[in-house]
Design an enzyme around this catalytic site. Structure first.
Site, PDB file in Angstrom:
ATOM      1  N   HIS A 205       0.144 -15.658  -1.072  1.00 58.02           N
ATOM      2  CA  HIS A 205      -0.218 -14.396  -0.421  1.00 58.02           C
ATOM      3  C   HIS A 205      -0.965 -14.767   0.869  1.00 58.02           C
ATOM      4  O   HIS A 205      -2.127 -15.136   0.846  1.00 58.02           O
ATOM      5  CB  HIS A 205      -1.119 -13.598  -1.369  1.00 58.02           C
ATOM      6  CG  HIS A 205      -1.503 -12.246  -0.850  1.00 58.02           C
ATOM      7  ND1 HIS A 205      -0.916 -11.087  -1.294  1.00 58.02           N
ATOM      8  CD2 HIS A 205      -2.417 -11.864   0.070  1.00 58.02           C
ATOM      9  CE1 HIS A 205      -1.463 -10.049  -0.685  1.00 58.02           C
ATOM     10  NE2 HIS A 205      -2.382 -10.493   0.160  1.00 58.02           N
ATOM     11  N   HIS A 207      -2.209 -14.030   4.864  1.00 57.15           N
ATOM     12  CA  HIS A 207      -2.590 -13.022   5.847  1.00 57.15           C
ATOM     13  C   HIS A 207      -2.377 -13.582   7.240  1.00 57.15           C
ATOM     14  O   HIS A 207      -2.617 -14.763   7.489  1.00 57.15           O
ATOM     15  CB  HIS A 207      -4.051 -12.616   5.641  1.00 57.15           C
ATOM     16  CG  HIS A 207      -4.235 -11.691   4.479  1.00 57.15           C
ATOM     17  ND1 HIS A 207      -5.459 -11.219   4.083  1.00 57.15           N
ATOM     18  CD2 HIS A 207      -3.342 -11.143   3.628  1.00 57.15           C
ATOM     19  CE1 HIS A 207      -5.310 -10.413   3.042  1.00 57.15           C
ATOM     20  NE2 HIS A 207      -4.035 -10.360   2.737  1.00 57.15           N
ATOM     21  N   CYS A 238      -7.443  -6.422   7.326  1.00 58.70           N
ATOM     22  CA  CYS A 238      -8.385  -7.168   6.497  1.00 58.70           C
ATOM     23  C   CYS A 238      -9.743  -6.543   6.728  1.00 58.70           C
ATOM     24  O   CYS A 238     -10.175  -6.400   7.869  1.00 58.70           O
ATOM     25  CB  CYS A 238      -8.406  -8.639   6.897  1.00 58.70           C
ATOM     26  SG  CYS A 238      -9.725  -9.550   6.085  1.00 58.70           S
ATOM     27  N   ASN A 247      -1.589  -8.614   5.772  1.00 60.62           N
ATOM     28  CA  ASN A 247      -0.456  -9.272   5.140  1.00 60.62           C
ATOM     29  C   ASN A 247       0.636  -9.654   6.138  1.00 60.62           C
ATOM     30  O   ASN A 247       0.850  -8.956   7.130  1.00 60.62           O
ATOM     31  CB  ASN A 247       0.156  -8.313   4.112  1.00 60.62           C
ATOM     32  CG  ASN A 247      -0.869  -7.859   3.103  1.00 60.62           C
ATOM     33  OD1 ASN A 247      -1.422  -8.664   2.367  1.00 60.62           O
ATOM     34  ND2 ASN A 247      -1.157  -6.566   3.074  1.00 60.62           N
TER      35      ASN A 247
HETATM   36 MG    MG Z   1      -3.352  -8.926   1.347  1.00 60.29          MG
END
Ligand code: MG
Length: 301
Positions: A205, A207, A238, A247
């Site tokens: 995951h 960013h 964020c 993301n």
């Molecule tokens: Mg995220």
């Protein structure tokens, strides 16, 4: 065709959670259904976090009840704690994702307990989830850096992953919560984690906060990770860097994977259409670049 990559679409949960606007339940349902129609087979659809903390996603039960679930598609709910798990289990969810953090300070602020206690929560949820035929992912956040503690030592990440692997989880996701990783450290950290998890599949995951998201994704694929989180249009900021994107964008990821010859099952043109719908819903352009640049070679009409 090279290895198949599994894209986990997190826009309806992680994206919308960090957007200023709150969508109507029906809009969330149609967003999820349109993403599934684009070929997404795993989708983080809802959050069972306390509505006080995430008011944008307070309607998880209504969203799950409203979705026309499709065979072959796995719907995921974010679960922060045991109480969230008890809400999730009755909604027909296929999977839950339980976050915790490699940094104790972040874990305390986000979960109210040290990391070691969150791991015990994961262990309990995994036991009960499997009895209910629900899969469990544990996500280790702040895997590269923490806004409070700074650099997170690789040993801390590896040790957390090793303990989690013994908790009966179906998958471990490694998350760069504040977007500070670089591709070389991705290679190093994911290789080290893979060595201690005994075959539990890894997911990433990333960013794009500092524009390294896709480079980090490339590095993860090169060390054998095939499960990648991304958000339609790149939605979701964020909270620690308000002006930055969060993301990585599914649109941009799909383009990159297409050019690399990877199978993933998602239609880029359809996804770009969904990004357009998202722009209308959130009232601003999405950060993804493909909706503006277009596919290449240009699709024939
Ligand atoms: Mg995220």
């Amino acid at each position: 065709m090279r290895t198949d990559i599994q894209i986990i679409e997190v826009g309806p949960r992680d994206g919308l959670q960090n957007e200023a606007v709150t969508l109507a339940t029906d809009d969330k349902i149609s967003l999820i259904e349109h993403l599934v129609a684009s070929g997404v087979t795993r989708i983080e659809a809802v959050s069972f976090a306390h509505p006080k903390y995430v008011p944008q996603l307070a309607d998880a039960e209504a969203v799950m009840a409203g979705i026309a679930k499709r065979d072959g598609v796995s719907y995921i709910g974010l679960v922060m704690n045991w109480r969230g798990w008890l809400r999730a289990v009755d909604t027909g969810i296929d999977e839950v994702n339980v976050p915790l953090f490699a940094s104790d300070t972040f874990n305390e602020k986000n979960q109210g307990v040290p990391t070691s206690e969150s791991i015990e929560v994961v262990r309990s949820i995994a036991l009960d989830a499997h009895a209910n035929d629900i899969s469990v992912t544990a996500t280790i956040g702040t895997a590269w850096g923490c806004p409070f503690e700074g650099e997170v030592p690789i040993e801390r990440l590896v040790e957390t992953a090793a303990v989690l692997a013994g908790c009966g989880v179906d998958e471990i996701a490694i998350a760069d919560t504040i977007g500070v990783g670089d591709p070389w450290s991705v290679t190093k950290r994911l290789s080290a984690v893979a060595d201690v998890v005994g075959g539990v599949p890894l997911r990433v995951h990333f960013h794009d906060t500092r524009n390294t998201g896709l480079a980090n994704t490339y590095a993860a694929i090169e060390v054998g990770v095939t499960r990648i989180d991304a958000s339609v249009g790149g939605i979701g900021g964020c909270p620690f860097a308000p002006a930055a994107t969060g993301n990585i964008a599914t649109d941009d990821l799909v383009y990159m994977l297409n050019r690399g010859g990877f199978g993933h099952g998602v239609s880029l043109s359809s996804l770009i259409g969904v990004s357009g719908d998202v722009e209308a819903l959130i009232g601003r352009p999405v950060p993804a670049m493909l909706p503006a640049a277009g596919d290449f070679p240009p699709p024939r009409s």
